[in-house]
Scaffold this active site. Structure first.
Site, short mmCIF file in Angstrom:
data_model
loop_
_atom_site.label_atom_id
_atom_site.label_comp_id
_atom_site.label_asym_id
_atom_site.label_seq_id
_atom_site.Cartn_x
_atom_site.Cartn_y
_atom_site.Cartn_z
CD GLU A 145 -2.92 -1.16 0.61
OE1 GLU A 145 -3.35 -0.18 -0.15
OE2 GLU A 145 -3.55 -2.36 0.67
CB THR A 146 1.27 4.14 -1.92
OG1 THR A 146 2.51 3.25 -2.39
CG2 THR A 146 1.76 5.74 -1.90
#
Length: 261
Positions: free
Chosen positions: A46-47
């Protein structure tokens, strides 16, 4: 325009454990295509994209392939970035998200995040799910976007080697597998979401939004020590508080720099 980007290992007390997340600090959200391209380039589960908004922050999450409505570990990482880099000494931060306001509090050597409960309901076993997992679950459930499979033993969860291509073809975008713990942990789990660009997520805060009420209903308890048994692994202290799930964990900063947008 250069913007800060930091990489942290969440739900971990040492580097290269737990779940890695990137946190990108922006003055405003650019086009979604730009956010998705940055997340793809980061190539992490995830970012998190953070935008200041008064005394709060707006927060969005992207996997390498899609935007998601909730991500626990990247929220934990974003809270650590705010409290340790953007506003050193801050003890609490509220993020406005697609899943409503999410609060991160400093607590001891780590952080506590407050997430919404996911309702779990039983469903008949799908033969395609059993075939994809390579085992027959004791019981099966859904929590909205995910299948949830209860296996007989913690050892079965650890040994699982599912067919990820088959999991990606199922009618829901993720599969949580779980079993009662066999040691110091109350329960163990793993999470597979190849349809979202995450073959196996190392430590999944969002999955515990379903796992905590699931195990609370089976045990009559509201507090648990959980272990996500991915190759990287991670430990979470979990508590059910009404219709919210509190997860406690630490974050370790691994890389800090900037990117050009």
């Amino acid at each position: 325009m250069q913007v800060p980007v930091l990489q942290l290992d969440a739900f971990a007390t040492s580097r290269f454990a737990g779940n890695p997340a990137a946190v990108v600090v922006l003055p405003a959200f650019p086009d979604d295509a730009v956010l998705q391209a940055v997340a793809a380039a980061n190539a992490l589960p995830e970012t998190a994209f953070v935008v200041p908004s008064g005394d709060r922050y707006r927060l969005r999450w992207f996997t390498p392939t899609v935007e998601v409505p909730l991500c626990g570990h990247a929220t934990l990482a974003a809270g650590a970035v705010v409290c340790e880099r953007l506003e050193p000494g801050r003890r609490r931060v509220v993020f406005d998200t697609a899943s409503g306001p999410l609060t991160v509090d400093r607590e001891g050597a780590g952080y506590r995040i407050d997430l919404p409960v996911r309702t779990v309901r039983p469903v008949p076993l799908q033969p395609a799910l059993a075939a994809a997992l390579g085992v027959t679950p004791l019981e099966t459930f859904v929590d909205g976007g995910n299948h949830l499979a209860l296996l007989p033993r913690a050892a079965d969860v650890r040994a699982l080697a599912p067919d990820l291509a088959a999991i990606a073809r199922l009618d829901r975008t993720g599969v949580v597998v779980t079993a009662a713990g066999d040691g110091e942990h109350d329960f163990v789990s793993r999470y597979f979401a190849p349809a979202k660009g995450i073959p196996e997520d190392p430590v999944t805060g969002g999955a515990h939004c379903a796992l905590v009420p699931f195990w609370a209903a089976r045990t009559g308890r509201d507090t648990f020590l959980a272990h996500q048994a991915s190759p990287r692994g991670g430990e979470l202290t979990c508590r059910l508080v009404g219709d919210r799930v509190h997860l406690h964990g630490a974050c370790v900063l691994r890389r800090e720099g900037s990117i050009e947008l």
